[in-house]
Design an enzyme around this catalytic site. Structure first.
Site, PDB file in Angstrom:
ATOM      1  N   CYS A 213      67.037   5.501  25.814  1.00 20.34           N
ATOM      2  CA  CYS A 213      68.244   6.239  26.184  1.00 20.34           C
ATOM      3  C   CYS A 213      69.190   5.255  26.878  1.00 20.34           C
ATOM      4  CB  CYS A 213      67.871   7.401  27.100  1.00 20.34           C
ATOM      5  SG  CYS A 213      69.241   8.478  27.539  1.00 20.34           S
TER       6      CYS A 213
ATOM      7  N   CYS B  46      40.428  -7.486  30.861  1.00 19.61           N
ATOM      8  CA  CYS B  46      41.544  -6.805  31.513  1.00 19.61           C
ATOM      9  C   CYS B  46      42.866  -7.406  31.058  1.00 19.61           C
ATOM     10  CB  CYS B  46      41.410  -6.914  33.026  1.00 19.61           C
ATOM     11  SG  CYS B  46      42.802  -6.221  33.948  1.00 19.61           S
TER      12      CYS B  46
END
Length: 290
Positions: A113, A140
């Site tokens: 947006c 990770c």
């Protein structure tokens, strides 16, 4: 945005309010809300290409909406309110708007947006983005992201998930260990400045490719070592590097898999060490190639 001071001084007060002070234009007031012309939308400050008209759609929200961006052009930042994710130009940091996911408005399930006032438009001007993407899973994703971002030529590293059967997984879906996803990073890079082999060598040197049950203290199927390749050429590079490491006596556990849909992790997982400070607890650089 200091390097762009000269350009910033040419902006109107309202443009500065949005681009610098992170304001928002009124809905339906922007010049590009309903535009359908073919071309490229560029940053008003630094002129970097950001969005293609092919990715623009009518979301009926009152602001220009795009379900994708040019690779490496946009940086996502957790908003100060803790609820939204801000998007800025990755080149100069100009505020563009916010990104939303999970609304089901397009097949990509994403809505950038954007404020019209943050953009310029080049009608029918083609942008052949030379940037490429590579995918590595090495425990990770915070630690892999940390080291990959430091490679010259790498434009952006996104933490996320790949390889599983569940569509649009979240972190707490994956952490259960039953979705089949691995914590993976998407590396956006400029092949004119860094080649795929350099990325792959770095990957093999910043984690333990011999560990079979996770990475360091992170144990579980989502932390396994793998490379998701885009094509046969990348596969051959990885297989050759694995042979080199095995010739040195290492028993490599890294899997070589075909690329599957990549899903970005939540905003609070992105740029973890850059935002929080510190260094990875389960990753370190170990020289393995001559």
């Amino acid at each position: 945005m200091k390097p762009w001071k000269t350009k910033l001084n040419t902006l109107s007060d309202f443009e500065k309010h949005v681009i610098v002070d992170k304001g928002t234009e009124r809905p339906w007031s922007g010049k590009y809300v309903t535009s359908t012309e073919e071309g490229v939308y560029k940053c008003k400050v630094c002129d970097a290409p950001l969005y293609r008209s092919d990715d623009k759609f009518n979301s009926h929200c009152g602001w220009p909406s795009f379900d994708d961006a040019i690779a490496g052009a946009i940086k996502e930042i957790p908003d100060a309110d803790g609820r939204r994710t801000e998007i800025v130009c990755a080149n100069c940091g100009a505020h563009l708007g916010h990104v939303f996911r999970g609304e089901g408005l397009t097949a990509k399930n994403t809505r950038h947006c954007v404020n019209s006032v943050s953009l310029n438009f080049d009608k029918k001007k083609a942008v052949a983005s030379a940037l490429k993407k590579a995918y590595f899973a090495g425990g990770c994703f915070w630690g892999v992201e940390y080291y990959m971002e430091k490679i010259p030529g790498v434009k952006e590293v996104i933490s996320g998930f790949m390889g599983g059967k569940m569509k649009k997984p979240g972190y707490y879906d994956v952490v259960k260990g039953d979705t089949g996803h691995l914590e993976t990073v998407e590396v956006v890079y400029d092949p004119a400045k860094v080649d795929y082999e350099t990325l792959a060598k770095t990957f093999f040197e910043i984690h333990d490719p011999t560990q079979t049950n996770g990475q360091g203290p992170d144990i579980g199927s989502q932390y396994l070592s793998a490379v998701f390749v885009n094509n046969v050429k990348e596969k051959k590079v990885i297989e050759r590097l694995i042979r080199i490491l095995e010739s040195k006596g290492l028993k490599i556990a890294t899997k070589v898999l075909e690329k599957k849909p990549f899903y970005s992790a939540e905003a609070y997982h992105q740029n973890h060490y850059e935002r929080k400070g510190g260094t990875p607890y389960c990753h370190r650089r170990v020289k393995r190639f001559d």
